[in-house]
Write a protein that holds these residues in place. Structure first.
Motif, short mmCIF file in Angstrom:
data_model
loop_
_atom_site.label_atom_id
_atom_site.label_comp_id
_atom_site.label_asym_id
_atom_site.label_seq_id
_atom_site.Cartn_x
_atom_site.Cartn_y
_atom_site.Cartn_z
N LEU A 1 13.50 50.71 23.43
CA LEU A 1 14.27 50.14 24.54
C LEU A 1 15.71 50.64 24.50
O LEU A 1 16.27 51.05 25.53
CB LEU A 1 14.25 48.61 24.47
N HIS A 2 16.32 50.62 23.34
CA HIS A 2 17.71 51.05 23.22
C HIS A 2 17.85 52.56 23.44
O HIS A 2 18.84 53.03 24.02
CB HIS A 2 18.29 50.64 21.87
N ALA A 3 16.86 53.32 23.00
CA ALA A 3 16.88 54.76 23.25
C ALA A 3 16.81 55.05 24.75
O ALA A 3 17.53 55.93 25.26
CB ALA A 3 15.72 55.43 22.53
N LEU A 4 15.99 54.30 25.47
CA LEU A 4 15.90 54.47 26.92
C LEU A 4 17.20 54.04 27.58
O LEU A 4 17.71 54.73 28.48
CB LEU A 4 14.73 53.65 27.48
N ALA A 5 17.76 52.92 27.14
CA ALA A 5 19.01 52.43 27.74
C ALA A 5 20.12 53.47 27.64
O ALA A 5 20.94 53.61 28.56
CB ALA A 5 19.44 51.13 27.05
N SER A 6 20.13 54.23 26.55
CA SER A 6 21.17 55.24 26.37
C SER A 6 21.03 56.40 27.35
O SER A 6 21.98 57.18 27.53
CB SER A 6 21.13 55.77 24.93
N ARG A 7 19.87 56.53 27.97
CA ARG A 7 19.63 57.63 28.92
C ARG A 7 19.89 57.22 30.36
O ARG A 7 19.86 58.07 31.26
CB ARG A 7 18.19 58.11 28.78
N LEU A 8 20.11 55.94 30.61
CA LEU A 8 20.28 55.47 31.98
C LEU A 8 21.71 55.70 32.47
O LEU A 8 22.66 55.67 31.69
CB LEU A 8 19.92 53.98 32.08
N SER A 9 21.82 55.86 33.78
CA SER A 9 23.14 56.10 34.38
C SER A 9 23.75 54.83 34.93
O SER A 9 24.83 54.87 35.52
CB SER A 9 23.01 57.14 35.50
N THR A 10 23.10 53.70 34.74
CA THR A 10 23.57 52.41 35.24
C THR A 10 23.51 51.38 34.11
O THR A 10 22.83 51.60 33.11
CB THR A 10 22.72 51.92 36.43
N PRO A 11 24.18 50.24 34.26
CA PRO A 11 24.12 49.21 33.21
C PRO A 11 22.70 48.73 32.97
O PRO A 11 21.87 48.72 33.88
CB PRO A 11 24.99 48.08 33.79
N SER A 12 22.43 48.34 31.72
CA SER A 12 21.09 47.87 31.39
C SER A 12 21.17 46.76 30.36
O SER A 12 22.16 46.60 29.65
CB SER A 12 20.23 49.02 30.86
N HIS A 13 20.08 46.00 30.30
CA HIS A 13 19.94 44.93 29.31
C HIS A 13 18.57 45.06 28.69
O HIS A 13 17.56 45.11 29.40
CB HIS A 13 20.10 43.56 29.98
N CYS A 14 18.51 45.16 27.36
CA CYS A 14 17.24 45.30 26.64
C CYS A 14 16.72 43.93 26.26
O CYS A 14 17.44 43.12 25.68
CB CYS A 14 17.42 46.16 25.40
N LEU A 15 15.46 43.71 26.56
CA LEU A 15 14.84 42.41 26.30
C LEU A 15 13.56 42.63 25.49
O LEU A 15 12.55 43.09 26.02
CB LEU A 15 14.52 41.73 27.63
N VAL A 16 13.64 42.36 24.20
CA VAL A 16 12.46 42.48 23.34
C VAL A 16 11.58 41.27 23.58
O VAL A 16 11.97 40.14 23.27
CB VAL A 16 12.87 42.58 21.85
N LEU A 17 10.42 41.51 24.16
CA LEU A 17 9.62 40.41 24.68
C LEU A 17 8.15 40.79 24.73
O LEU A 17 7.80 41.90 25.12
CB LEU A 17 10.12 40.07 26.10
N ASP A 18 7.29 39.86 24.33
CA ASP A 18 5.85 40.01 24.48
C ASP A 18 5.43 39.18 25.68
O ASP A 18 5.47 37.95 25.64
CB ASP A 18 5.15 39.53 23.21
N VAL A 19 5.04 39.84 26.76
CA VAL A 19 4.73 39.14 28.00
C VAL A 19 3.53 38.21 27.86
O VAL A 19 3.30 37.35 28.73
CB VAL A 19 4.50 40.12 29.17
#
Length: 270
Positions: free
Chosen positions: A60-78
């Motif tokens: 999740l954090h690796a993906l967030a670092s690639r985004l061009s907009t703000p993001s929030h990582c939510l570690v969650l089991d749906v």
């Protein structure tokens, strides 16, 4: 003499203009790989901020670092109703009003005939593909209705319509996704909350590796000798659906690679 009148874009013929997603908030489940990851990247490129949901925090954090907009990582089991309700009720400022929900988290396990299937696998598919999708949707939907805007995008499968040997419970869960999507649309008539069921065919992701419990060689044979869809192909479809004008609802999109089609009836010859 023949006179041809050429309409320019936006003229009276009514060309649809895409919505501007700048400033929207999109929540994507199963964002740690494949279609979910591609959807997050695509929606970020359109200007949406992202809530990235998944179980693998490092990804999740690796993906967030690639985004061009703000993001929030939510570690969650749906699959956990309590976890879903608690986590989504506690979203940080700026991320609380979700405009686009992409229910992408899903799993296929095993390819055995029903009489040999593992009940634990069946439970896992039902819990993730059906119950997890329902938990997230039910938690976020009241806010969308109250604000009179939003879009629920459910990632289904052509397996909802076309059965295949070994697809027993997986196909049934995707049929649930389709019918749940259709019934959501029926309930939401009169609001500007939209619902779309995306039904991909063969897409090369970690899907088959997971289905075959890490057997990459067996998974690779699924796509051998043909060109499957890519996660980016499906992300393009998702982005197109959510950026249609607000009065346009794309109910269902069924998309296959050119190399995939429909098989003959399975007939046992004696």
């Amino acid at each position: 003499m023949v006179v041809r009148h050429v309409h320019s874009p936006g003229a009276s013929v009514g060309f649809a203009r895409m919505q501007n997603t700048q400033g929207w908030t999109a929540l994507v489940t199963g964002a740690t790989s494949g279609i979910g990851e591609a959807c997050a990247l695509s929606l970020s490129q359109q200007g949406a901020r992202l809530i990235l949901v998944g179980r693998r925090e490092d990804r999740l954090h690796a993906l967030a670092s690639r985004l061009s907009t703000p993001s929030h990582c939510l570690v969650l089991d749906v699959r956990s109703r309590e976890e879903v309700e608690r986590s989504l009720a506690g979203l940080p400022e700026g991320f609380g009003e979700v405009d686009v929900l992409v229910n992408n988290a899903g799993v296929a396990l095993g390819l055995e005939p029903a009489q040999e299937g593992a009940l634990d696998d069946w439970d896992a598919m039902i819990d993730t593909n059906c119950k997890g999708l329902v938990y997230v949707t039910r938690t976020l939907l009241p806010g969308m209705v109250k604000r009179n805007r939003g879009h629920v995008v459910n990632l289904g499968s052509v397996a909802a319509t076309y059965p295949y040997p070994g697809g027993n419970v997986y196909g049934a869960t995707k049929a649930f996704v389709h019918q749940f999507s259709q019934n959501l649309k029926a309930d939401l008539v009169g609001t500007r909350v939209r619902v779309t069921d995306i039904q991909p065919g063969m897409v090369e992701t970690e899907f088959s590796v997971v289905r075959f419990r890490g057997d990459a060689q067996r998974a690779g044979k699924v796509y051998e000798g043909m060109q499957p869809l890519t996660p980016g192909d499906i992300a393009d479809v998702v982005t197109w659906c959510v950026t249609r004008p607000a009065h346009v609802n794309i109910n269902v999109v069924e998309v296959m690679p050119a190399d995939q089609g429909f098989g003959p009836f399975n007939v046992k010859r004696r």
